[in-house]
Design a protein around this motif. Sequence first.
Motif, PDB file in Angstrom:
ATOM      1  N   PRO A  25      -8.981   4.532  25.646  1.00 43.58           N
ATOM      2  CA  PRO A  25      -9.463   5.723  24.933  1.00 43.58           C
ATOM      3  C   PRO A  25      -8.766   6.987  25.412  1.00 43.58           C
ATOM      4  CG  PRO A  25     -11.051   5.058  26.591  1.00 43.58           C
ATOM      5  CD  PRO A  25      -9.998   3.981  26.556  1.00 43.58           C
ATOM      6  N   GLY A  26      -8.891   8.043  24.623  1.00 48.91           N
ATOM      7  CA  GLY A  26      -8.286   9.319  24.979  1.00 48.91           C
ATOM      8  C   GLY A  26      -6.894   9.480  24.405  1.00 48.91           C
ATOM      9  N   THR A  27      -6.434  10.724  24.363  1.00 47.02           N
ATOM     10  CA  THR A  27      -5.122  11.027  23.786  1.00 47.02           C
ATOM     11  C   THR A  27      -4.301  11.950  24.679  1.00 47.02           C
ATOM     12  OG1 THR A  27      -6.113  12.838  22.516  1.00 47.02           O
ATOM     13  CG2 THR A  27      -5.895  10.715  21.396  1.00 47.02           C
ATOM     14  N   MET A  28      -4.632  12.024  25.959  1.00 50.63           N
ATOM     15  CA  MET A  28      -3.909  12.928  26.845  1.00 50.63           C
ATOM     16  C   MET A  28      -2.496  12.428  27.107  1.00 50.63           C
ATOM     17  SD  MET A  28      -6.631  14.318  29.646  1.00 50.63           S
ATOM     18  CE  MET A  28      -5.436  15.570  30.105  1.00 50.63           C
ATOM     19  N   CYS A  29      -1.537  13.358  27.097  1.00 53.54           N
ATOM     20  CA  CYS A  29      -0.143  13.013  27.372  1.00 53.54           C
ATOM     21  C   CYS A  29       0.541  14.180  28.067  1.00 53.54           C
ATOM     22  CB  CYS A  29       0.580  12.660  26.072  1.00 53.54           C
ATOM     23  SG  CYS A  29       2.229  11.953  26.343  1.00 53.54           S
ATOM     24  N   ASN A  30       1.517  13.866  28.896  1.00 55.16           N
ATOM     25  CA  ASN A  30       2.271  14.904  29.596  1.00 55.16           C
ATOM     26  C   ASN A  30       3.578  15.236  28.891  1.00 55.16           C
ATOM     27  OD1 ASN A  30       3.140  12.286  30.284  1.00 55.16           O
ATOM     28  ND2 ASN A  30       4.147  13.027  32.137  1.00 55.16           N
ATOM     29  N   LEU A  31       3.833  14.593  27.732  1.00 55.89           N
ATOM     30  CA  LEU A  31       5.017  14.897  26.927  1.00 55.89           C
ATOM     31  C   LEU A  31       4.587  15.419  25.563  1.00 55.89           C
ATOM     32  CD1 LEU A  31       7.264  11.748  27.625  1.00 55.89           C
ATOM     33  CD2 LEU A  31       7.037  13.841  28.981  1.00 55.89           C
ATOM     34  N   ARG A  32       5.530  16.016  24.839  1.00 54.55           N
ATOM     35  CA  ARG A  32       5.244  16.506  23.488  1.00 54.55           C
ATOM     36  C   ARG A  32       6.419  16.159  22.562  1.00 54.55           C
ATOM     37  NH1 ARG A  32       3.878  22.047  22.685  1.00 54.55           N
ATOM     38  NH2 ARG A  32       2.511  21.992  24.484  1.00 54.55           N
ATOM     39  N   CYS A  33       6.538  14.883  22.271  1.00 51.51           N
ATOM     40  CA  CYS A  33       7.647  14.407  21.442  1.00 51.51           C
ATOM     41  C   CYS A  33       7.441  14.810  19.988  1.00 51.51           C
ATOM     42  CB  CYS A  33       7.753  12.888  21.542  1.00 51.51           C
ATOM     43  SG  CYS A  33       7.906  12.306  23.239  1.00 51.51           S
TER      44      CYS A  33
END
Length: 381
Positions: free
Chosen positions: A13-21
């Motif tokens: 679950p969740g949608t956290m990411c450290n990139l922004r492609c």
Amino acid sequence: MKKIVKTITAYVPGTMCNLRCNYCYISNCADDPHSRKPTYDYPLETMIKAFNPKRLGGIAEIHVISGGETLIDDTVVPFIHGLLKYGHVVTVVTNLTLNNRIDELLDFPKEYLKHLIVKGSLHWLELKRLNKVDDFFNNMNKVLNSGASSFPFIVMSQDYMPYIDEIERTCKEKLNSMPHCTPSIVFEEKTINGNTTTNPECTEEFVNFVNERFDSEIFRASVKYLNVDIKKIFCYAGEWSFGVNLKTGGMVKCHNCPEEVNFYKNLNKMPKLLPIGNNCQIANCALQYNFIAEGLIPEGPITPLFGDMLSRPNLINEEVREMLNVRFSDIHKQYSLKKQKKINRKVALCFAVPNNSLMDKILYRVWKKLDKILRKKGIIK
């Protein structure tokens, strides 16, 4: 050597990411107000026990994926470790930039790590922007040195074309191997059947170029299925494979399907789902290369076996390759055309869920009640 008997997708679950492609279809940047931290309704021990091979009927190939960066959440690594202890082949999809998480993942006995596959999402432009290229390849080599398998994977779009030489040179220098890839997919709403997928960039020239430079069986299989209408081919997803929402335990036939039963309840009994048949809820299987290779659609175009499809020199260990070289269509029962039609009618009614017409909702409730009564009386199982 044990072979896998089914494939499972574990949705973190969740949608956290450290990139922004820019090609990400979820748009889950770390500072996006829609990004959500993972939460779970059940304890970790219950989540792991639900995947006991005795319950599943054998060893599974389990894909651990997320709507963002899979390894951000601190529950994921111990969950993967629990699956590996059971003997499952576990693939985790990660951008390989979280150094501490990779160290934590690999801090585990080698006898279990040999069944781990780390699929490294090679988001080239983001890695360069954040100066993370070295982290990506250093972490992949750590994985390989641990005895696990790993390979770089790239979504091939026109955005990357100016950087192909640079990507090729770096991959050969760091790994002595090229990445696997798939074409980028554009979703459209243009047919009476709903979603279709197209790739306006996927010209014959583009395909030939990528095949020549990357030599990826995954790419070839994806292109082969790009224009296949999978609603015309009976699929056994749901019976030979399924997905689990790790938060709720909701068990689904495949991507974009409604949750039908709770996978975490009654750990002494395995829930059963009907195959999805001709009622696919995704546009096509062009990106589901493991489903294709493992024979979930027996009448679909033939591709290499999954282990052979993944295989790259020094990246996929031999034991995992052999375990994944299986077609479920060779080991599981297939249905007659008459039985397929019955399943299709029942599954189509099952998909009459909220947001559909009032009549669909009424029919769905009637079907659920009737199904419950018949099961209670032992008329159906």
